[in-house]
Design an enzyme around this catalytic site. Sequence first.
Site, PDB file in Angstrom:
ATOM      1  CG  HIS A   1      33.204 -22.862 -49.104  1.00 59.88           C
ATOM      2  ND1 HIS A   1      32.966 -23.981 -48.337  1.00 59.88           N
ATOM      3  CD2 HIS A   1      32.326 -22.918 -50.141  1.00 59.88           C
ATOM      4  CE1 HIS A   1      31.976 -24.683 -48.881  1.00 59.88           C
ATOM      5  NE2 HIS A   1      31.576 -24.061 -49.976  1.00 59.88           N
TER       6      HIS A   1
ATOM      7  CE1 TYR B   1      35.856 -17.820 -43.919  1.00 59.81           C
ATOM      8  CE2 TYR B   1      34.906 -16.563 -45.745  1.00 59.81           C
ATOM      9  CZ  TYR B   1      35.429 -17.741 -45.250  1.00 59.81           C
ATOM     10  OH  TYR B   1      35.535 -18.839 -46.067  1.00 59.81           O
TER      11      TYR B   1
ATOM     12  NE  ARG C   1      37.644 -23.191 -45.988  1.00 58.58           N
ATOM     13  CZ  ARG C   1      36.772 -22.227 -45.622  1.00 58.58           C
ATOM     14  NH1 ARG C   1      35.548 -22.535 -45.224  1.00 58.58           N
ATOM     15  NH2 ARG C   1      37.132 -20.961 -45.653  1.00 58.58           N
TER      16      ARG C   1
END
Length: 330
Positions: free
Chosen positions: A249, A257, A245
């Site tokens: 998100h 993170y 990815r």
Amino acid sequence: MIDYKSLGLTEQDLKEIYKAMDLGRKIDERLWLLNRAGKIPFVVSGQGQEATQIGMAYAMKEGDISAPYYRDLAFVTYMGISAYHTFLAAFGKKEDINSGGKQMPSHFSSREHNILSQSSPVATQIPHAVGAALALKMDGKENIATATVGEGSSNQGDFHEGLNFAGVHKLPMVCVIINNKYAISVPDSLQYAATKLSDRAIGYGMFGEQVDGNDPLAVYKVMKEARARALAGEGATLIEAVTSRMTAHSSDDDDQYRTKEERDNLKKADCNEKFKNELLANEIIDEQWLQEIEQEHKEIINQATKAAEEAPYPDIEEAYTYVYEEGSLN
Ligand SMILES: Cc1ncc(C[n+]2csc(CCOP(=O)(O)OP(=O)(O)O)c2C)c(N)n1
Ligand SMILES: [Mg+2]
């Protein structure tokens, strides 16, 4: 590069595959631009997963049914959902084919292209695809149903129930786990203890295989083989595509993170760049061809953005339709 001729592919096929990967990426990039310009509220991105999506789509045939998930932009674009329709959904416009501008964007669906409508709870697409596969089998069709699902979502009950049913009834179904190693901020080490998610296939009595999801030809190969097994009556397949990815998100997520180094490495491993460089090195494409594709895609995307931006919003009264009443959208 994988010996594409042994897969029955020509140089022209490889160009088509790259072109589809590039179009998906460029539409995705435009969505981020529109979001950052304050014009659309939300983006959930497929960047880094185009190789899996197009490798998979290229092995599918007319009449196959798909239950994609929210990152499958390149996949659904290849299947026939136009850039214009993607932008209509992103702007929340009246003519959005997914929901008339009501649902979040990236809940892809198209009756015309056999793409099932999506629910927002993750993994619900698995039983939907399994149901479609059962219908295909009962109707004696020479087609398969596919579902894609994130590795995090593959820990939901729907995943197990759906695949167990597909295994018991030997359904013509292919489930592809998109293992991009994160479920929002949760890394794979905290999601599952298995070595390979494709090993779960053993528990369902079906064929399972892990594949390099950054290589469209590797994905095409396993997908083509899975489709052939399904049509030969050998039942469903579970594929785990290991991929990345490349973005946060969603546009509402700040992915601190992950370390900067980790994020930079993802960009270096970009599947589109990798495939492009392989095609250049093998003299299948050249810089001039790439420039032509870039121009073609820029025109498609500019026109689609403009038309979608100018399209009307839904009427306010439509907020009350298709919520509690019977009926269906086109
Ligand atoms: C049942 C359910 N739980 C939680 C959510 C919120 N949610 C949306 S996407 C997501 C992460 C899914 O991660 P993964 O399956 O790995 O897919 P990825 O986003 O990495 O492609 C979560 C938790 C949801 N939509 N549905
Ligand atoms: Mg994930």
